[in-house]
Design a protein around this motif. Structure first.
Motif, PDB file in Angstrom:
ATOM      1  N   ASP A 150       0.861  -1.172   0.000  1.00 13.96           N
ATOM      2  CA  ASP A 150       0.000   0.000   0.000  1.00 13.96           C
ATOM      3  C   ASP A 150       0.909   1.237   0.000  1.00 13.96           C
ATOM      4  O   ASP A 150       1.637   1.482   0.960  1.00 13.96           O
ATOM      5  CB  ASP A 150      -0.877  -0.017   1.258  1.00 13.96           C
ATOM      6  N   ARG A 152       0.339   4.473   0.064  1.00 13.94           N
ATOM      7  CA  ARG A 152      -0.091   5.768   0.592  1.00 13.94           C
ATOM      8  C   ARG A 152       0.865   6.299   1.658  1.00 13.94           C
ATOM      9  O   ARG A 152       1.049   7.516   1.795  1.00 13.94           O
ATOM     10  CB  ARG A 152      -1.506   5.689   1.152  1.00 13.94           C
ATOM     11  N   TYR A 153       1.520   5.411   2.423  1.00 13.19           N
ATOM     12  CA  TYR A 153       2.400   5.866   3.504  1.00 13.19           C
ATOM     13  C   TYR A 153       3.703   6.440   2.938  1.00 13.19           C
ATOM     14  O   TYR A 153       4.217   7.440   3.442  1.00 13.19           O
ATOM     15  CB  TYR A 153       2.678   4.716   4.467  1.00 13.19           C
ATOM     16  N   LYS A 155       3.886   7.725  -0.085  1.00  7.50           N
ATOM     17  CA  LYS A 155       3.451   8.953  -0.753  1.00  7.50           C
ATOM     18  C   LYS A 155       3.370  10.111   0.240  1.00  7.50           C
ATOM     19  O   LYS A 155       3.824  11.231  -0.043  1.00  7.50           O
ATOM     20  CB  LYS A 155       2.088   8.742  -1.411  1.00  7.50           C
ATOM     21  N   MET A 156       2.783   9.856   1.410  1.00 13.06           N
ATOM     22  CA  MET A 156       2.631  10.918   2.407  1.00 13.06           C
ATOM     23  C   MET A 156       3.993  11.400   2.899  1.00 13.06           C
ATOM     24  O   MET A 156       4.212  12.595   3.084  1.00 13.06           O
ATOM     25  CB  MET A 156       1.784  10.412   3.583  1.00 13.06           C
ATOM     26  N   ARG A 165       4.036  17.983  -5.494  1.00  6.20           N
ATOM     27  CA  ARG A 165       3.446  16.682  -5.830  1.00  6.20           C
ATOM     28  C   ARG A 165       4.215  15.960  -6.936  1.00  6.20           C
ATOM     29  O   ARG A 165       4.476  14.763  -6.838  1.00  6.20           O
ATOM     30  CB  ARG A 165       1.983  16.875  -6.257  1.00  6.20           C
ATOM     31  N   LYS A 169       6.240  12.423  -6.468  1.00  2.00           N
ATOM     32  CA  LYS A 169       5.930  11.216  -7.249  1.00  2.00           C
ATOM     33  C   LYS A 169       7.192  10.618  -7.861  1.00  2.00           C
ATOM     34  O   LYS A 169       7.380   9.398  -7.866  1.00  2.00           O
ATOM     35  CB  LYS A 169       4.927  11.550  -8.363  1.00  2.00           C
ATOM     36  N   GLU A 309       2.634  -0.490   6.193  1.00  2.00           N
ATOM     37  CA  GLU A 309       2.331  -1.236   4.961  1.00  2.00           C
ATOM     38  C   GLU A 309       1.936  -2.669   5.288  1.00  2.00           C
ATOM     39  O   GLU A 309       0.985  -3.215   4.711  1.00  2.00           O
ATOM     40  CB  GLU A 309       3.547  -1.210   4.029  1.00  2.00           C
TER      41      GLU A 309
END
Length: 372
Positions: A150, A152-153, A155-156, A165, A169, A309
């Protein structure tokens, strides 16, 4: 059905801009035509747009077999070919014909523009080309995306650090391309190197030597996850000597961006990659002030991300192709303790589901039968 020009245009857009697809675009257009006509006749749920992604899987199989490694290693991926056929709701005869088409394409093809681009990127001596190639796979390969954690962690974390941004990325995909490791402990470069050493019976000795050389170079890649460093010295306008808090010193590190003045003793956060005996900052780097530095503890931050994760995977479930409900954590992070089970699981053979050994009357006789 697409015309050859329409197909060629779409096929190019599905690949990295630096890759020349002209050498085998005609071959894949023929494959497209065969699949299009077969599906058009046999499928109850026809969708022309699903053919090109499947052709990418076939291309990957012909070129390097990278997708196949993860297809066998992870049960959440399942059998790509069978799942694709099931999506069209075709009969058994049509499924078998798709299998034959794919098998003949893989067996009879000795040239691959994708493989040529990959090997050329590794052998170029240009880190930016190598990084672009690996990052493209991490970002665009649909099979790899299924077995990543996952995101998202991560990404944050990158977004909090960078604040931009697009740059965040880029750092995320660079991290995955070089630093993510599968449940066997292999990075993407490690796995590509192993595949380049695989047997390619239809290629010539000259290309085989290039593949071997590329594999050897990939073996030497060393990576450091995003962490903080102190600039000891600025050697020239693009080269620094960096000091890490654990006492490590990285000399002659290539810095791709314009540097501010008076960087000596300043702090920066960066990912490092050593390739061809030279160390590079992988992607962007962020200059930090003294107030930010105490907040950053690389080991603590990364351990927290990896734990989150894994916790997320423990809350997710999927159904295998044989109907077993399985926790995603068990698939993404665990390897059977029994060496025999672990060996066969890496080939997609699982003893808790129907497998080839059932046909032969059960499991092997208590020992691993290594297939070479």
């Amino acid at each position: 059905m697409y015309t050859i020009d329409q197909f060629s245009s779409r096929w190019k857009r599905l690949h990295h801009p630096s890759m020349d697809v002209e050498g085998d675009v005609g071959f894949f257009y023929q494959l497209y035509g065969r699949l299009y006509h077969l599906i058009g006749q046999e499928a109850r749920c026809f969708d022309n747009h699903k053919i090109l992604p499947f052709l990418l899987y076939i291309e990957n199989t012909i070129a390097i077999g990278l997708d196949g490694v993860y297809e066998y290693r992870y049960r959440c991926v399942g059998n790509v070919e069978s799942r694709w056929c099931n999506g069209f709701d075709m009969g058994v005869h049509a499924d078998s014909e798709v299998h034959n088409i794919v098998g003949r394409a893989v067996a009879d093809t000795n040239y691959s523009a994708l493989r040529q681009w990959m090997v050329g990127s590794v052998l170029s001596g240009d880190f930016s080309r190598l990084s672009e190639m690996l990052t493209w796979f991490a970002r665009e390969d649909k099979i790899l995306r299924q077995v990543f954690p996952d995101l998202r962690y991560r990404k944050m974390m990158f977004m909090r650090l960078i604040g931009n941004r697009q740059t965040a990325k880029k750092m995320l995909w660079a991290d995955l391309a070089f630093n993510w490791r599968d449940k066997r402990g292999y990075s993407i470069p490690d796995t590509i190197a192993g595949q380049l050493r695989s047997s390619f019976p239809s290629i010539g000795e000259e290309e085989r030597a290039l593949l071997k050389k590329a594999a050897q170079i990939l073996d030497t890649i060393r990576t450091e996850r995003l962490d903080t460093y102190t600039v000891i010295e600025q050697n020239d306008e693009h080269t620094l000597t960096l000091f890490h808090g654990d006492g490590s010193v990285f000399r002659d590190v290539f810095f791709p961006q314009p540097m501010p003045e008076n960087v000596q003793s300043r702090y920066l956060a960066a990912q490092l990659v050593t390739y061809n005996n030279k160390t590079y900052i992988n992607g962007s780097a962020v200059w930090l002030n003294e107030e930010t530095l105490p907040v950053w503890n690389g080991e603590t931050i990364w351990n927290a991300i990896l734990r989150k994760e894994q916790d997320a995977a423990k809350q997710a479930y999927f159904t295998t192709s044989f109907g077993n409900r399985m926790c995603l954590y068990d698939d993404l992070y665990t390897v059977p303790e029994d060496p025999e089970e672990a060996y066969y699981a890496d080939m997609g053979i699982h003893f808790d589901e129907p497998n080839i050994f059932d046909f032969f009357g059960g499991r092997p006789n208590g020992r691993v039968i290594y297939i070479k």
